[in-house]
Design a protein around this motif. Structure first.
Motif, PDB file in Angstrom:
ATOM      1  N   ALA A   7       0.993  -1.184   0.091  1.00 20.91           N
ATOM      2  CA  ALA A   7       0.172   0.096   0.121  1.00 20.91           C
ATOM      3  C   ALA A   7       0.861   1.302   0.109  1.00 20.91           C
ATOM      4  CB  ALA A   7      -0.961   0.008   1.185  1.00 20.91           C
ATOM      5  N   SER A   8       1.940   1.170   0.891  1.00 26.07           N
ATOM      6  CA  SER A   8       2.987   2.430   0.890  1.00 26.07           C
ATOM      7  C   SER A   8       3.576   2.634  -0.434  1.00 26.07           C
ATOM      8  CB  SER A   8       3.981   2.152   1.715  1.00 26.07           C
ATOM      9  OG  SER A   8       3.470   2.032   3.138  1.00 26.07           O
ATOM     10  N   GLN A  10       2.264   1.602  -3.458  1.00 26.90           N
ATOM     11  CA  GLN A  10       1.275   2.165  -4.280  1.00 26.90           C
ATOM     12  C   GLN A  10       0.894   3.994  -4.140  1.00 26.90           C
ATOM     13  OE1 GLN A  10      -2.060  -0.475  -3.770  1.00 26.90           O
ATOM     14  NE2 GLN A  10      -1.403  -1.596  -5.487  1.00 26.90           N
ATOM     15  N   ILE A  11       0.767   4.156  -2.889  1.00 22.76           N
ATOM     16  CA  ILE A  11       0.448   5.528  -2.579  1.00 22.76           C
ATOM     17  C   ILE A  11       1.645   6.413  -3.053  1.00 22.76           C
ATOM     18  CG2 ILE A  11       0.279   7.330  -0.531  1.00 22.76           C
ATOM     19  CD1 ILE A  11      -1.075   4.797   0.943  1.00 22.76           C
ATOM     20  N   SER A  14       1.565   6.905  -6.823  1.00 25.36           N
ATOM     21  CA  SER A  14       0.703   7.674  -7.239  1.00 25.36           C
ATOM     22  C   SER A  14       1.025   9.109  -7.045  1.00 25.36           C
ATOM     23  CB  SER A  14      -0.737   7.595  -6.640  1.00 25.36           C
ATOM     24  OG  SER A  14      -0.835   7.675  -5.360  1.00 25.36           O
ATOM     25  N   ALA A  54      -7.824  13.172  -3.977  1.00 24.08           N
ATOM     26  CA  ALA A  54      -7.492  11.917  -3.339  1.00 24.08           C
ATOM     27  C   ALA A  54      -8.491  10.980  -3.750  1.00 24.08           C
ATOM     28  CB  ALA A  54      -7.519  12.114  -1.621  1.00 24.08           C
ATOM     29  N   ASP A  57      -8.829   3.875  -3.781  1.00 25.25           N
ATOM     30  CA  ASP A  57      -8.612   2.741  -4.616  1.00 25.25           C
ATOM     31  C   ASP A  57      -9.226   1.402  -3.786  1.00 25.25           C
ATOM     32  OD1 ASP A  57      -7.727   0.264  -5.641  1.00 25.25           O
ATOM     33  OD2 ASP A  57      -5.657   1.106  -6.314  1.00 25.25           O
ATOM     34  N   VAL A  62      -6.617   1.897  -0.081  1.00 21.53           N
ATOM     35  CA  VAL A  62      -6.024   3.350   0.221  1.00 21.53           C
ATOM     36  C   VAL A  62      -6.292   4.149  -0.750  1.00 21.53           C
ATOM     37  CG1 VAL A  62      -3.776   1.759   0.855  1.00 21.53           C
ATOM     38  CG2 VAL A  62      -4.023   2.399  -1.535  1.00 21.53           C
ATOM     39  N   ARG A  63      -6.110   5.389  -0.222  1.00 23.47           N
ATOM     40  CA  ARG A  63      -6.418   6.714  -0.869  1.00 23.47           C
ATOM     41  C   ARG A  63      -5.128   7.139  -1.707  1.00 23.47           C
ATOM     42  NH1 ARG A  63     -11.079   9.453   0.758  1.00 23.47           N
ATOM     43  NH2 ARG A  63     -10.068  11.420   0.168  1.00 23.47           N
ATOM     44  N   MET A  64      -5.234   7.423  -3.056  1.00 17.40           N
ATOM     45  CA  MET A  64      -4.197   7.341  -3.791  1.00 17.40           C
ATOM     46  C   MET A  64      -4.290   9.245  -4.208  1.00 17.40           C
ATOM     47  SD  MET A  64      -2.840   4.772  -4.358  1.00 17.40           S
ATOM     48  CE  MET A  64      -2.932   3.377  -5.769  1.00 17.40           C
ATOM     49  N   ASN A 118       8.317  11.125  -2.135  1.00 19.61           N
ATOM     50  CA  ASN A 118       7.592   9.900  -2.744  1.00 19.61           C
ATOM     51  C   ASN A 118       8.606   8.770  -3.116  1.00 19.61           C
ATOM     52  OD1 ASN A 118       4.669  10.223  -2.298  1.00 19.61           O
ATOM     53  ND2 ASN A 118       5.254  11.963  -3.595  1.00 19.61           N
TER      54      ASN A 118
END
Length: 138
Positions: A7-8, A10-11, A14, A54, A57, A62-64, A118
């Protein structure tokens, strides 16, 4: 639901994509900061802006961050008196873009720092996964 490390990544990914788009827009603004219209009295390049949102997903849980819109700044154009310029109106004034290079450079610096943050998240996750694999081997 995916694990927190995935998840980290992917965030952060993005975020990288969103900041990459923002950097492209800032670069376009800087490249056109002194362009004028093609015909006498015509409007020049108009500064572009980037808006983020935001989005959830649901598959990842998670919020992207995503680019919501690339809009145009409606601030007035700069005007200079240059009667001999090909883009001058009948009174001798030339419209110049509403791009302030100082603001664009500040946006570029902020974008660069967000991009680096990021990227650092992705590097840290990669390092943690590598250490976990090493621990499992021993």
């Amino acid at each position: 639901m995916i694990d927190p490390l995935q998840a980290s990544v992917q965030i952060a990914s993005s975020g990288l994509e969103a900041q990459s788009t923002r950097l492209r827009v800032v670069s376009e603004n800087l490249a056109n900061a002194n362009s004028t219209g093609r015909t006498p009295g015509s409007d020049p390049y108009r500064r572009k802006t980037t808006t983020f949102t935001a989005e959830m997903d649901r598959a990842a849980g998670v919020r992207m961050v995503k680019v919501k819109d690339i809009g145009t700044d409606q601030a007035p154009f700069r005007v200079d008196y240059e009667p001999g310029h090909p883009a001058a109106d009948p009174t001798g004034y030339v419209k110049l873009p509403n791009v302030n290079s100082l603001i664009e450079m500040g946006d570029m610096r902020e974008t660069n720092r967000s991009f680096e943050a990021n990227l650092q998240v992705i590097k840290q996750v990669r390092s943690m996964v590598s250490m976990t694999i090493d621990l499992l081997r021993s």
